[in-house]
Design a protein around this motif. Structure first.
Motif, short mmCIF file in Angstrom:
data_model
loop_
_atom_site.label_atom_id
_atom_site.label_comp_id
_atom_site.label_asym_id
_atom_site.label_seq_id
_atom_site.Cartn_x
_atom_site.Cartn_y
_atom_site.Cartn_z
N ARG A 181 45.42 -101.84 -72.06
CA ARG A 181 44.85 -102.64 -70.98
C ARG A 181 45.02 -101.93 -69.64
O ARG A 181 44.14 -101.99 -68.77
N HIS A 195 41.98 -100.85 -67.23
CA HIS A 195 41.95 -101.29 -65.83
C HIS A 195 41.78 -100.09 -64.90
O HIS A 195 41.00 -100.14 -63.93
N ARG A 196 42.50 -99.01 -65.17
CA ARG A 196 42.40 -97.82 -64.34
C ARG A 196 41.01 -97.20 -64.40
O ARG A 196 40.47 -96.74 -63.39
N GLY A 207 38.28 -98.74 -64.87
CA GLY A 207 37.35 -99.61 -64.15
C GLY A 207 37.53 -99.60 -62.65
O GLY A 207 36.66 -100.05 -61.91
N THR A 208 38.65 -99.07 -62.19
CA THR A 208 38.94 -99.01 -60.75
C THR A 208 38.18 -97.86 -60.10
O THR A 208 38.28 -96.72 -60.53
N LEU A 209 37.39 -98.19 -59.08
CA LEU A 209 36.63 -97.18 -58.32
C LEU A 209 35.75 -96.33 -59.24
O LEU A 209 35.52 -95.15 -58.99
N TRP A 210 35.24 -96.93 -60.31
CA TRP A 210 34.53 -96.15 -61.33
C TRP A 210 33.30 -95.45 -60.78
O TRP A 210 33.00 -94.31 -61.16
N LYS A 216 34.41 -92.46 -58.71
CA LYS A 216 34.92 -91.42 -59.61
C LYS A 216 33.77 -90.68 -60.29
O LYS A 216 33.78 -89.45 -60.39
N SER A 221 44.74 -94.70 -60.32
CA SER A 221 44.70 -96.15 -60.07
C SER A 221 44.31 -96.58 -58.67
O SER A 221 44.06 -97.75 -58.43
N ASN A 222 44.26 -95.64 -57.69
CA ASN A 222 43.97 -96.07 -56.32
C ASN A 222 43.32 -94.94 -55.53
O ASN A 222 43.36 -93.77 -55.93
N LEU A 223 42.73 -95.30 -54.40
CA LEU A 223 41.97 -94.34 -53.60
C LEU A 223 42.83 -93.22 -53.03
O LEU A 223 42.43 -92.06 -53.04
#
Length: 220
Positions: free
Chosen positions: A7, A11-12, A14-17, A20, A83-85
């Motif tokens: 999971r 989640h990672r 889907g983040t900023l997909w 990316k 996981s983050n910008l």
């Protein structure tokens, strides 16, 4: 309860997909333009990289073609799982620095692999590589350097999400297989691989170490 690693990975991803996906495509397009420009316009005549006993130990293997081209999927995994910008930008800056460092070497101190007496028409996959990527830009192997850099970052991510040991070992094996494929396709010789691994390790260590520098460490 700790989030299951599958999971966490989903989640990672889907983040900023969108950022990316577009950023990775744009980076690769720019990289290939710079790579082939340097390949076609070196500052001086390329020097042939000498071989080692290891080169004779690794036989030509047409099956290595699939492993060789898998690099472009492999190097996309680490940014996809960030996981983050802030961490994504940090990664982008360091992988850009790695590429620029190697391209500067290729331009200022051009090298090439030895010319081999092989009929590449007998190996369709390998002849495709030879047709697209000449024997220049050899040392350090940027193919290996980028794979090693990615392997360290993937290990960081997989450890952070508590992924099982077998998945981390797959990461190591895949990186090693890519390094092997550069020699098994005769795109590189042992010295190229050794130098590429050293450069990839150095930039990976610096980039991951700098995540913890400053008053506000960056979480990847």
């Amino acid at each position: 309860m700790t989030t299951h690693w599958t999971r966490a990975i989903a989640h990672r991803m889907g983040t900023l997909w969108l950022l990316k996906m577009v950023g990775t495509a744009a980076f690769m397009t720019l990289f290939f333009w710079a790579y082939f420009t340097v390949l076609e316009h070196p500052l001086r005549e390329p020097v042939v990289v000498p071989t080692l006993w290891l080169d004779a130990w690794v036989p030509l293997a047409p099956a290595a073609f699939a492993v060789y081209i898998s690099l472009w999927v492999y190097v996309s995994l680490a940014p996809a799982l960030i996981s983050n910008l802030r961490a994504l930008l940090h990664y982008g800056l360091w992988v850009s620095a790695l590429c620029l460092f190697c391209l500067a070497i290729f331009w200022c101190v051009p090298t090439q692999t030895p010319v081999l007496d092989i009929d590449w028409s007998l190996y369709p996959g390998l002849s495709l590589i030879k047709g697209m990527d000449a024997a220049g830009n050899a040392l350090p192997s940027l193919h290996v350097g980028s794979a090693v850099f990615s392997a360290f970052w993937l290990h960081r991510v997989l450890t952070t999400v508590n992924a099982p040991a077998w998945l981390r070992w797959i990461n190591v094996v895949h990186c090693a297989a890519i390094a092997w494929s550069t020699m098994a396709t005769r795109q590189h010789v042992a010295w190229d691989v050794i130098a590429g691994a050293a450069v990839g390790t150095l930039f990976a260590w610096l980039s991951l170490r700098s995540l913890q520098w400053g008053k506000a460490p960056i979480a990847a």
